[in-house]
Design a protein around this motif. Structure first.
Motif, PDB file in Angstrom:
ATOM      1  N   GLU A 146       0.827  -1.200   0.000  1.00  0.00           N
ATOM      2  CA  GLU A 146       0.000   0.000   0.000  1.00  0.00           C
ATOM      3  C   GLU A 146       0.865   1.255   0.000  1.00  0.00           C
ATOM      4  OE1 GLU A 146      -2.948   2.034   3.191  1.00  0.00           O
ATOM      5  OE2 GLU A 146      -3.382  -0.058   2.705  1.00  0.00           O
ATOM      6  N   LYS A 147       1.918   1.241   0.803  1.00  0.00           N
ATOM      7  CA  LYS A 147       2.836   2.381   0.838  1.00  0.00           C
ATOM      8  C   LYS A 147       3.533   2.573  -0.493  1.00  0.00           C
ATOM      9  CE  LYS A 147       3.829   2.255   5.767  1.00  0.00           C
ATOM     10  NZ  LYS A 147       4.845   1.983   6.797  1.00  0.00           N
ATOM     11  N   SER A 148       3.930   1.459  -1.127  1.00  0.00           N
ATOM     12  CA  SER A 148       4.613   1.587  -2.410  1.00  0.00           C
ATOM     13  C   SER A 148       3.653   2.081  -3.487  1.00  0.00           C
ATOM     14  CB  SER A 148       5.260   0.259  -2.817  1.00  0.00           C
ATOM     15  OG  SER A 148       4.275  -0.719  -3.058  1.00  0.00           O
ATOM     16  N   THR A 149       2.373   1.698  -3.402  1.00  0.00           N
ATOM     17  CA  THR A 149       1.378   2.192  -4.353  1.00  0.00           C
ATOM     18  C   THR A 149       1.190   3.694  -4.184  1.00  0.00           C
ATOM     19  OG1 THR A 149       0.255   0.056  -4.259  1.00  0.00           O
ATOM     20  CG2 THR A 149      -1.001   1.897  -5.161  1.00  0.00           C
ATOM     21  N   VAL A 150       1.079   4.135  -2.950  1.00  0.00           N
ATOM     22  CA  VAL A 150       0.937   5.565  -2.678  1.00  0.00           C
ATOM     23  C   VAL A 150       2.172   6.318  -3.163  1.00  0.00           C
ATOM     24  CG1 VAL A 150       0.796   7.284  -0.819  1.00  0.00           C
ATOM     25  CG2 VAL A 150      -0.653   5.264  -0.761  1.00  0.00           C
ATOM     26  N   LEU A 151       3.335   5.744  -2.949  1.00  0.00           N
ATOM     27  CA  LEU A 151       4.577   6.372  -3.388  1.00  0.00           C
ATOM     28  C   LEU A 151       4.633   6.459  -4.912  1.00  0.00           C
ATOM     29  CD1 LEU A 151       7.308   7.532  -2.487  1.00  0.00           C
ATOM     30  CD2 LEU A 151       8.239   5.221  -2.646  1.00  0.00           C
ATOM     31  N   MET A 152       4.213   5.404  -5.604  1.00  0.00           N
ATOM     32  CA  MET A 152       4.226   5.424  -7.078  1.00  0.00           C
ATOM     33  C   MET A 152       3.239   6.457  -7.621  1.00  0.00           C
ATOM     34  SD  MET A 152       4.892   1.505  -8.399  1.00  0.00           S
ATOM     35  CE  MET A 152       3.220   1.028  -8.235  1.00  0.00           C
TER      36      MET A 152
END
Length: 167
Positions: A146-152
């Motif tokens: 989820e964090k990596s999706t938000v970051l992307m």
């Protein structure tokens, strides 16, 4: 020329002294004296670094003088169950090493966990602990995803805004 009788006695005792040194003591037949037997039974060293494990799992929950089985056994399982394959292998010294560090950091009475913690005749059941660890890993990997999706999405938004400002 006749030899004196004391020379015969001296020669007899001298030869019997040499003969007795070639006898084998009964001690060599004891298993604790035979080095080959000890070497065959020597356990392999443990390849898990138990020195740097987090023992506060146990020491924070399992406190004396009235040790509670639920707290002590639960925390012991939490620490030991991830290594159950190695700890159950009697060809290595992992179990001995783990208990020596538990007693070093927790100063527990000898045999506390062995006497208090037993689920069934096979030993401690690690199913609950392993399922909880798997759920924890899934939730932490989902949070990381989820964090990596938000970051992307943030990075893509930044690039789009940057491209609009440049052209």
């Amino acid at each position: 020329m006749a030899s004196p009788p004391f020379l015969h006695l001296l020669l007899f005792f001298l030869l019997s002294g040499f003969a007795s040194s070639a006898t084998l003591s009964n001690n060599i037949f004891r298993s604790d004296v035979l080095p080959g037997r000890i070497l065959l039974q020597q356990k392999a060293s443990c390849d898990i670094d138990f020195e740097n494990q987090n023992y506060t799992i146990i020491t924070s929950q399992c406190k004396g003088p009235n040790y509670q089985a639920k707290a002590c056994c639960g925390s012991f399982k939490e620490l030991a169950c991830p290594f159950s394959d190695k700890l159950n292998d009697m060809k290595n010294d992992c179990a001995t090493t783990l208990f020596s560090y538990i007693n070093l950091y927790g100063k527990y009475p000898p045999g506390l966990f062995a006497n208090m913690c037993h689920d069934d005749k096979e030993g401690l059941n690690c199913d609950e602990v392993m399922q909880a660890k798997q759920k924890q890993q899934k939730s932490s990997s989902a949070a990381a995803a989820e964090k990596s999706t938000v970051l992307m999405i943030s990075a893509a938004s930044f690039l789009i805004i940057l491209l609009f400002n440049l052209f």
